[in-house]
Design an enzyme around this catalytic site. Structure first.
Site, PDB file in Angstrom:
ATOM      1  N   ASP A 341     -94.051  49.895 104.995  1.00 49.04           N
ATOM      2  CA  ASP A 341     -93.711  48.515 104.681  1.00 49.04           C
ATOM      3  C   ASP A 341     -94.046  47.628 105.884  1.00 49.04           C
ATOM      4  O   ASP A 341     -93.791  48.007 107.032  1.00 49.04           O
ATOM      5  CB  ASP A 341     -92.209  48.460 104.376  1.00 49.04           C
ATOM      6  CG  ASP A 341     -91.756  47.118 103.875  1.00 49.04           C
ATOM      7  OD1 ASP A 341     -92.227  46.708 102.803  1.00 49.04           O
ATOM      8  OD2 ASP A 341     -90.925  46.480 104.555  1.00 49.04           O
ATOM      9  N   GLU A 370     -98.795  48.066 104.207  1.00 46.95           N
ATOM     10  CA  GLU A 370     -99.048  46.642 104.062  1.00 46.95           C
ATOM     11  C   GLU A 370     -99.605  46.140 105.387  1.00 46.95           C
ATOM     12  O   GLU A 370     -98.886  46.107 106.381  1.00 46.95           O
ATOM     13  CB  GLU A 370     -97.752  45.898 103.749  1.00 46.95           C
ATOM     14  CG  GLU A 370     -97.174  46.194 102.380  1.00 46.95           C
ATOM     15  CD  GLU A 370     -95.904  45.376 102.125  1.00 46.95           C
ATOM     16  OE1 GLU A 370     -95.847  44.697 101.086  1.00 46.95           O
ATOM     17  OE2 GLU A 370     -94.985  45.402 102.960  1.00 46.95           O
TER      18      GLU A 370
END
Ligand code: CA
Length: 659
Positions: A341, A370
């Protein structure tokens, strides 16, 4: 280092609040916090600046008084140690440190591997007893490259909670251990559904112990995505059948992994080391105040996560924490991949070390994340694990927001359309996605909507997708951006969108339930929405059987044909040829010369995102029609001799020839 040196370093914090931490000693031993051996139970807490530290023992996981408080003594490299000459299996403990003359609140530490209700007390359990039968020989699926994977992103509760799932252990790890479950119409749900669909890996939303769901009151408590980490190295209690039993959550998570592995499906864990749920009262703050976080010049928490704080992977103990934590999940739980993340909050060196450490355990493990932050960070841009820096992280892949926004429309504007829903001008950005963001002689990156250069060094560095748990999922996006269309037209657009994703170079990723056209009732940030928004209604599998069949055949096509899974930039440049087309919302290309060892000499793909039929000229030959007018069959729908062909509105035409 000595305490004198630490105090001297702290004196400089008026200028740079994080200067002191650079001088902290680090400790990388596997015995951090708790070990149990034949000599007894041993603790080793890393807390370099503490003035004193202690272990507090409890008989149960909550609502009981301490049975003992054990002072810790200074150990090596900033650690504090204590031992008792007895194996204390079944007991619970916390730590507390003396900081600036004050005893801080108790904490289970940062390395609690087993915890009781709500994770407040760490548990002493025998891990050897948590392994399911056959665990020693348990293995995930073998893959040569990440782009052999077809990833299915799911939340435990979304997947099984709805009454229509027919699953007994709703919302639990064990939901994925139940074979033979069906909806009211008798169609497969649960793990059988995954097998039928053909995905190779499930990507489970955060499954470590997170903060927000009250494990002591599960019936009245609902839902959270879990991006609020509390204990990084223990499974979440609300997904176990008994959060107060520390072994249950460990065993049941392992049973889930084993069940998926037994069915040929790998398990990817979503990991969120970039921030913690709490600030001053996080386990990081209560064991080594300040150290694990980045700060602004005024001493406040910097916040690149948008969640109140950001961690500091460039500091050795934090970096080691991340590396050792994923290694632990890979070894203890046989996890096959990790999704980071807000990965760009971490530094490039950390991500490269993560990849190296995991590949050493199992070369099939893969890592993606990400490649962005949710706010500014003190970490210099050049050091961030950004999408734009991914070429410097050869074993890491990043999500392509390029293809995502180009296909379906921009994520910030619900009504915005994309290539697949008729908005012109996005063709070049879709092509960036098709070539996996690699350098290609026929792709003009200056026309890209998001990235202006070929950021991937190889197609294996890109995750292609049009929807995930974040933002409007595909069905909702299509409803909001095509308000006047029929559901049938939206379903066609969804098929076209996913056909582009699943045939592009890179690794395809779909969001659970898209294959049966589920929705989230238009809620884009459903992180704590009730089951009525998030739970997948499995009766949709019956209502949208045509959609499911399309997805299944599309996945089958990809898995049977290595042409869609080239592994180098050079291969893509040589074997992927775009055709010149003049109309908007039309892309035509071929995968040529038995690309990547494919049995097919040539695969022709034409995508028509407009609501008008388009004419294309196909070279004469003995073609098998794979996809046409919203239908697809990996083994072929019909045959064609080529020539002038019509591509139906919002659909893909795919043809293949063997010679
Ligand atoms: Ca929890």
């Amino acid at each position: 280092m000595t305490m004198v040196a630490i105090n001297a370093a702290i004196a400089t914090t008026a200028q740079n609040p994080d200067a002191a931490y650079l001088d902290y000693p680090s400790y990388n031993g596997e015995d951090l916090e708790l070990t149990v051996d034949s000599k007894g139970t041993h603790w080793r807490l890393w807390s370099p600046a503490a003035e004193a530290a202690r272990v507090i023992l409890y008989p149960t996981d909550r609502n009981t008084a301490a049975t003992d408080t054990i002072p810790m003594t200074r150990g090596e490299n900033g650690t504090w140690v204590a031992s008792v000459p007895k194996q204390l299996y079944g007991s619970f403990y916390t730590f507390s440190i003396l900081d600036k003359g004050k005893w801080l609140a108790e904490t289970p530490g940062v390395w609690a591997k087993a915890v009781g209700t709500n994770g407040h007390r760490a548990a002493i359990i025998d891990f050897a007893a948590t392994n399911p039968a056959g665990w020693e020989s348990d293995r995930g699926p073998k893959i040569s490259h990440i782009n052999d994977a077809v990833i299915y992103e799911m939340h435990h509760r979304d997947f099984s909670q709805h009454p229509s799932s027919g699953i007994v252990n709703k919302g639990k790890f064990l939901a994925l251990t139940e074979p033979g479950t069906v909806n009211a119409q008798g169609e497969a749900t649960g793990i059988d559904h995954l097998k039928e669909l053909g995905v190779t890996h499930v990507h489970i939303l955060p499954s470590y112990d997170y903060n927000s769901v009250d494990e002591s009151n599960l019936p009245s408590n609902g839902y959270n995505w879990g991006y609020d980490p509390y204990n990084y190295n223990a499974p979440e209690g609300s997904y176990s059948t008994n959060p107060s039993d520390p072994s249950a959550r460990v065993t049941e998570m392992k049973e889930m992994v084993k069940s998926l592995h037994d069915n040929g499906i790998g398990v990817i864990m979503d990991v969120v080391y970039n921030h913690t749920a709490n600030n001053d009262d996080s386990n990081f703050s209560l064991t080594a105040p300040g150290y694990y976080y980045r700060h602004r010049p005024d001493g406040s928490y910097s916040d690149a996560s948008g969640c109140g704080n950001e961690t500091a992977s460039e500091r050795l103990q934090m970096r080691d924490f991340i590396i050792n934590s994923v290694k632990y999940w890979a070894k203890e739980y046989h996890i096959d991949g990790f999704r980071f993340d807000l990965m760009a909050i971490h530094d490039i060196e950390t991500m490269n070390e993560v990849a190296a450490a995991l590949k050493e355990i199992n070369p099939d493990i893969f890592i993606y994340g990400e490649g962005w932050t949710a706010g500014d960070s003190p970490l210099p841009v050049g050091k961030r694990a950004l999408k734009e820096n991914v070429a410097r992280m050869p074993e890491v892949a990043v999500f392509s927001d390029d293809i995502r926004d180009a296909i379906k429309g921009h994520y910030t504007d619900a009504s915005d359309r994309g290539f697949a829903t008729g908005k012109p001008g996005l063709e070049e950005t879709v092509k960036i996605g098709i070539v996996g963001a690699t350098a290609h002689p026929q792709v003009d990156y200056s026309k890209g909507n998001n990235s202006k250069f070929a950021y991937a060094a190889a197609p294996t560095q890109v995750i292609n997708y049009v929807s995930c748990h974040d933002d409007l999922m595909l069905t909702d996006k299509l409803r909001k951006s095509m308000p006047d269309a029929t559901e049938a037209e939206r379903k066609r657009a969804a098929r076209l969108a996913q056909t582009i994703v699943l045939t592009s170079q890179g690794t395809p990723f779909i969001f659970a339930g898209e294959e049966i056209f589920r929705d989230k009732k238009g809620v884009h940030n459903s992180y704590k929405s009730p089951d009525s928004i998030n739970a997948i209604d499995w009766s949709l599998k019956h209502d949208n059987a045509d959609q499911f069949d399309y997805y299944r055949e599309l996945i089958k096509l990809r898995k049977e044909h290595p042409a869609f899974r080239m592994t180098t930039t050079d291969q893509v440049a040589r074997h992927l040829k775009f055709d010149k087309v003049s109309e908007p919302n039309l892309i035509s290309y071929s995968l040529v010369d038995n690309a990547n060892g494919d049995s097919w000499k040539e695969i022709k793909l034409v995508f028509n995102g407009s609501d008008e039929p388009r004419q294309v000229k196909i070279a004469k030959g003995d073609w098998t029609v794979i996809a046409d007018d919203g239908k697809i069959k990996a083994s072929g729908l019909s045959s064609s001799k080529g020539g002038k062909m019509t591509v139906a509105p919002r659909s893909a035409l795919i043809l293949a020839r063997e010679k």
